[in-house]
Design an enzyme around this catalytic site. Structure first.
Site, mmCIF file in Angstrom:
data_model
loop_
_atom_site.group_PDB
_atom_site.id
_atom_site.type_symbol
_atom_site.label_atom_id
_atom_site.label_comp_id
_atom_site.label_asym_id
_atom_site.label_seq_id
_atom_site.Cartn_x
_atom_site.Cartn_y
_atom_site.Cartn_z
ATOM 1 N N ASP A 259 0.879 -1.156 0.000
ATOM 2 C CA ASP A 259 0.000 0.000 0.000
ATOM 3 C C ASP A 259 0.930 1.223 0.000
ATOM 4 O OD1 ASP A 259 -2.049 1.811 0.089
ATOM 5 O OD2 ASP A 259 -3.153 0.806 1.691
HETATM 6 C C1 BGC Z 1 -4.941 3.344 0.108
HETATM 7 C C2 BGC Z 1 -5.023 2.413 -1.065
HETATM 8 C C3 BGC Z 1 -4.839 3.186 -2.336
HETATM 9 C C4 BGC Z 1 -3.522 3.925 -2.277
HETATM 10 C C5 BGC Z 1 -3.216 4.717 -3.523
HETATM 11 C C6 BGC Z 1 -3.706 4.198 0.064
HETATM 12 O O1 BGC Z 1 -3.731 5.151 1.062
HETATM 13 O O2 BGC Z 1 -4.988 2.618 1.301
HETATM 14 O O3 BGC Z 1 -6.240 1.727 -1.072
HETATM 15 O O4 BGC Z 1 -4.911 2.330 -3.431
HETATM 16 O O5 BGC Z 1 -3.556 4.814 -1.176
HETATM 17 O O6 BGC Z 1 -4.038 5.803 -3.647
#
Ligand code: BGC
Length: 821
Positions: A259
Site C-alpha cells: 500500500d
Molecule cells: C490506500 C489504497 C490506495 C492507495 C493509492 C492508500 O492510502 O490505502 O487503497 O490504493 O492509497 O491511492
C-alpha cells in the site's frame, strides 16, 4: 466421525476453482511457455538498475493524476505502468464514471452485475491511460465504524468472494490489471499504519482470506499488502501471508505491491515475498541495490520479483512491443451501468403502510429536505473518490419525475457550508466572502469577532489551493492540520463546497462579547480564494423551522440524510453527524409520511426509526444516484438491494462494542477476539437483536417460499425450493440459503452461515423453482492444527429465507466426503 481434508486436498478443492477461473478470464493470450521465454530473455538483458525500476514507484513525468507509476525500461520495450485507484471508478485527474460504492454493488447479491461493474472500470482504466487498477478492496466489514466500509463488499466471506472474483474477471477482461487489496485484515482506519491486528489461524481463513483467495482464483494480476501488522509482523513483510498463504497454498503468480508508503524494510520485505514498493523508492531503490551489492539480498530474489511483474505484463500483452490499443471511453455505457447498479443496490429498510412507492396525492405534494437532497452525494472520500462525469440533484430528479402539476418544495434543513458573517460581527471589516490572495502573497487579518449572545458556533472556512489558511480565535488554532498522510484524505461531499473549494469546520461554544480573530492565508503558486462563514444555534434553528414548515405543508416528505465516510479515519459514532437526528425528529413529528433516504457508508443508528414511514438506504450511489433514487421512490423499479452487513441498534450492541482490545485496539494491538463470529454470526452467537439483520431489504411486493428439498452431492449439498410472488407488482427477491453447524466437527463453528443465494425477478403470481448448489468449501471449517479445510460432515441444518433473521424454510442434509474416483 469427522473427515479431515488434508493440506493437499485443501489445495485440490481450490484447484477446481483455479481451472474454472483461468478459462473464464480472457487475458491469457500469451501461451505460458512463450511468455516464460520472453520474460527470461528480458531478465537476462536487464541491468540491476533497470530491474529495480520495475520494483518501485517513481514520479510520472506525464502524470494523468493517477496514484502510481513505474517508468518501464524503454531500451528493451518494457512500457511504463500507470496505476490508478480505485474501487468505485477510475480515479485520475479527468472525468470518469463514478459508479455506486462497492457496498451498494454488493447489496444486489449479483455476481453477474459485479462483472459488468468491473468491465466498466476495466475499459475506462484502459481508455484513461492506465494499466493497473488498485481495486477491488475485499477486506471484511468487521467494525461498523470503519471509514472504508463503503469501499468494500460485506461482512460475509462467501458473498465477498463471489463478487470479487467476478469483478476481477470484468476488469481484467478489458485488459486492465486488477489489484486485490489490502492483504490482509485492514478492517479499520484508526491507527491503520501501525496497528497490530491479531487473529488466530481459523479466524483469518474463515473470516478474512476467502475473498483474496477467490481473487487469486480469478487470476488477479496483483495483490496490495495492507498497512497494518498481522500477528506481529507488518503485512508487507509478512512471510506467512505473502509466501505461505499467497504463493504456497494458493499458487498466486502475480506480484505483490505495498500500500502507499507501507514498506518498512528491504531485505526482510523482499525475502518475505514483497515484490514492489509504492509509490516511491525508500526501501526498494538504492537500499535494495546496496543490499544486493553487499550480499544481504541475493540477486535471485530481485529476479524473482521482476519475473513476477514481467510475467503479468506479458499476460496482458504489454510486452508485445506496442501495448494493446486503448479503447475510447464509453461514458454512456458507464452511466447505464452506474444507474443499473444504484437501482439494484437500493435497499428499502422500512416501509410502513406502503408509504412507498409514492403514488396519488403523496406523489403530487412533496417536500424534499436535507442538504444532500439538493447536492448529490456521489461517492465517499479518500482514494475511492472519482471525478464524476456529471451528477444531478436528487431534487431535480424528483421534481422531474413528479411531473407537471405536482408541487415539490425544498428546504435545506441542515446547513453544511455556512452563511456569510454579518458585517457587524467583525471589526475591522474585510471581505470574508471572497478574499483573493495573490500568488506568492500573504494576507493577514487581525481583528475582533463579536458575538451578540452566547451560542454554539460552527466556523467554516472555504479555500482553494493546497495550503490551509491558519485561523486563530482567542489564540486557538481552529483548523490544525491532521498529522501525516491522514491529512490528504477528507470526506467526499461535505469537505468540498459546491464550487469546489475545500471546506473545514470547527464547532465551539462562544461567550457573548468580543473574541480576537487572526487569519493568515497564503497565495502559494496559484493564488488563494478564501471565505470565512458561520453556522450558529440561531441559523440552525431557522433551518429546522423552515424544514418543518415545508414538511407540514406537503402530503409526503423525502428527507435526505448523510454521513461522510472516508479512508484514513473511522467514524466516532454510528449516529448521523451534525444535528440530523434532531432534524429527522422535527420533520417526522409534523408529517407521518416521511421517508428518510440514507446516503451513508455503512450501518447507522436510527433513534427516530419508529416515527418514520419509510427508510431507503442509497449509500453513496454514484453519478446516477439521483435518477436511481427517484426511480425507486416512485416505484419505476423495485428496490433491489439487501443488507450486506448487520445494522446494530446502538453504539453498544454490536460485535466490537465494549471491548477496546477488539476495537479500536489497546497499546497498538487490535484483537479479533470474537474469532470467526463476525457480523451476523456474532448476533446469532450472542443472541443479540440487530436493528436490521444481514440480508434484509424489502420489496414493493411479497414472496412466499415452499417445497424445500435438500440432497447430498459430491461433498456438497443441493438445495431446491420454490419462490412465488404473492403480491401485485413485479419484484426482486434475494433468496438466501444458510447452513448450520456440523455435529461431527470439534472446531468452533458459527450458528448460521450464508452458503448460497439467488437474486430473482418475478411477475405477480409467478413462481420459480430455485436450485442452489452448496460447495464443500461452504460446509468446511479451517483446522488450525492441520492447517487445512475440514469438511463439516453429518446432518446439517439448511435454512432458506429473506434475511439471516427471516428464515422461512428449514430442512436437513447429510454431508459426506465426496468419492473422488
Ligand atoms: C490506500 C489504497 C490506495 C492507495 C493509492 C492508500 O492510502 O490505502 O487503497 O490504493 O492509497 O491511492
Amino acid at each position: 466421525m469427522s473427515d479431515t481434508v488434508s493440506r493437499r486436498s485443501a489445495l485440490w478443492l481450490l484447484g477446481g476453482a483455479v481451472t474454472v477461473a483461468a478459462a473464464a478470464t480472457g487475458w491469457s493470450a500469451v501461451p505460458a511457455h512463450a511468455s516464460g521465454h520472453r520474460v527470461a530473455a528480458l531478465l537476462s538483458r536487464l541491468t540491476l538498475d533497470e530491474k529495480l525500476t520495475l520494483l518501485h514507484g517513481a514520479d510520472d513525468p506525464h502524470s494523468l493524476g493517477q496514484a502510481g507509476y513505474l517508468p518501464g525500461v524503454p531500451r528493451l520495450g518494457i512500457p511504463p505502468l500507470r496505476l490508478a485507484d480505485g474501487p468505485a471508478g477510475v480515479r485520475v485527474a479527468r472525468h470518469a464514471t463514478a459508479l455506486p460504492a462497492p457496498v451498494m454493488l454488493a447489496s444486489a447479491f449479483d455476481p453477474a452485475l459485479a462483472r459488468e461493474y468491473g468491465e466498466v472500470i476495466g475499459r475506462e482504466g484502459r481508455a484513461l491511460g492506465q494499466d493497473v487498477l488498485l481495486s477491488p478492496m475485499v477486506n471484511r466489514i468487521r467494525t461498523p465504524y470503519a471509514g472504508r466500509n463503503f469501499e468494500t463488499f460485506s461482512e460475509d466471506p462467501l458473498l465477498a468472494a463471489d463478487l470479487v472474483a467476478e469483478e476481477v474477471r470484468g476488469i481484467q477482461g478489458q485488459g486492465l490489471i486488477a489489484t486485490v487489496k489490502h492483504f490482509a485484515l485492514n478492517n479499520q482506519e484508526k491507527d491503520r499504519m501501525s496497528i497490530d491486528v491479531r487473529a488466530d489461524e481459523q479466524t483469518l481463513h474463515e473470516a478474512e482470506l476467502r475473498g483474496f483467495e477467490a481473487a487469486v482464483g480469478a487470476r488477479a494480476g496483483a495483490v496490495m499488502g495492507a498497512y497494518n501488522k498481522v500477528n506481529g509482523t507488518f503485512a508487507c513483510e509478512n512471510a506467512s501471508l505473502l509466501t505461505g498463504v499467497l504463493r504456497d497454498a494458493w499458487g498466486f503468480e502475480g506480484w505483490v505491491m505495498t500500500d502507499w508508503f507501507a514498506a518498512h524494510s528491504t531485505a526482510a520485505a523482499i525475502g518475505a515475498g514483497l515484490d514492489m514498493e509504492m509509490p516511491n523508492d525508500a526501501y526498494f531503490g538504492e537500499a535494495l541495490k546496496r543490499a544486493v551489492r553487499d550480499g544481504s539480498v541475493p540477486e535471485a530474489l530481485v529476479d524473482r520479483s521482476v519475473r513476477r511483474v514481467l510475467s503479468v505484463m506479458d499476460r496482458f500483452g504489454l510486452l508485445d512491443g506496442g501495448a494493446p490499443p486503448r479503447p475510447a471511453r464509453d461514458a454512456a455505457a458507464g452511466a447505464r451501468t452506474a444507474l443499473k447498479v444504484a437501482k439494484a443496490g437500493a435497499t428499502l429498510l422500512r416501509n410502513e403502510d406502503r408509504a412507498l412507492p409514492l403514488t396519488g396525492a403523496a406523489a403530487r405534494s412533496l417536500a424534499v429536505i436535507g442538504p444532500t437532497g439538493a447536492l448529490p452525494f456521489v461517492s465517499g472520500g479518500g482514494s475511492a473518490h472519482v471525478v464524476p462525469d456529471r451528477a444531478d440533484s436528487p431534487l431535480d430528479a424528483i421534481t422531474a419525475r413528479a411531473g407537471e402539476g405536482a408541487r415539490v418544495r425544498y428546504a435545506l434543513g441542515e446547513d453544511l457550508f455556512g452563511r456569510a458573517l454579518p458585517a457587524t460581527a467583525v471589526s475591522p471589516g474585510a471581505d470574508f466572502e471572497g478574499q483573493h490572495v495573490a500568488a506568492g502573497a500573504t494576507w493577514t487579518y487581525d481583528g475582533t469577532l463579536t458575538v451578540a449572545e452566547a451560542d454554539e458556533w460552527t466556523l467554516v472556512i472555504h479555500y482553494s489551493g493546497r495550503e490551509r489558511p491558519v485561523v486563530l480565535l482567542d489564540g486557538t488554532d481552529l483548523f490544525p492540520l491532521a498529522p501525516g498522510y491522514g491529512e490528504y484524505f477528507a470526506g467526499g461531499l461535505v469537505s468540498a463546497a459546491p464550487d469546489g473549494l475545500a471546506v473545514r469546520r470547527a464547532t465551539l461554544r462562544l461567550a457573548a462579547g468580543p473574541h480576537t480573530l487572526k487569519i493568515t492565508a497564503k497565495g502559494g503558486a496559484d493564488g488563494q480564494l478564501f471565505r470565512l462563514r458561520r453556522i450558529t444555534g440561531a441559523t440552525r434553528a431557522a433551518d429546522v423551522a423552515e424544514a418543518v414548515r415545508v414538511a407540514r405543508a406537503a402530503a409526503s416528505v423525502v428527507l435526505f440524510v448523510y454521513e461522510d465516510a472516508t479512508e484514513g479515519a473511522d467514524r466516532t459514532t454510528l449516529a448521523l453527524p451534525g444535528h440530523q437526528n434532531a432534524l429527522v425528529d422535527a420533520v417526522a413529528a409534523v408529517n407521518s409520511r416521511t421517508t428518510v433516504v440514507l446516503n451513508t457508508s455503512s450501518s447507522t443508528t436510527m433513534p427516530w426509526l419508529e416515527r418514520t414511514a419509510a427508510v431507503l438506504q442509497m449509500y453513496y450511489p454514484g453519478q446516477e444516484g439521483a435518477a436511481a433514487t427517484a426511480a425507486v421512490l416512485f416505484g419505476d423499479c423495485d428496490p433491489g438491494g439487501r443488507l450486506t452487513q448487520s445494522f446494530p441498534v446502538s453504539d453498544d450492541r454490536h460485535p466490537v462494542a465494549g471491548d477496546a482490545r477488539r476495537y479500536p485496539g489497546v497499546d497498538g494491538v487490535e484483537e479479533y477476539s470474537e474469532g470467526i463470529h463476525l457480523g451476523y454470526r456474532w448476533y446469532d452467537a450472542e443472541g443479540v437483536e440487530p436493528l436490521f439483520p444481514f440480508g434484509h431489504g424489502l420489496s414493493y411486493t411479497t414472496f412466499a417460499y415452499d417445497d424445500l428439498d435438500v440432497r447430498a452431492e459430491h461433498g456438497g449439498l443441493v438445495v431446491g425450493f420454490t419462490v412465488r410472488n404473492t403480491g401485485r407488482r413485479t419484484g426482486i427477491e434475494v433468496a438466501q440459503v444458510y447452513v448450520g453447524p456440523s455435529p461431527e466437527l470439534r472446531l468452533d463453528q458459527v450458528e448460521r452461515a450464508l452458503a448460497g443465494y439467488r437474486r430473482l425477478e418475478l411477475d405477480p403470481g409467478d413462481s420459480r423453482r430455485v436450485t442452489v448448489r452448496i460447495a464443500p468449501r461452504s460446509l468446511s471449517s479451517w483446522d488450525a492444527v492441520r492447517h487445512g479445510w475440514v469438511l463439516g460432515t453429518g446432518r446439517r441444518r439448511v435454512e432458506v429465507g429473506a434475511s439471516a433473521r427471516d428464515l422461512r424454510l428449514t430442512g436437513y442434509g447429510e454431508v459426506r466426503v465426496a468419492d473422488r474416483r
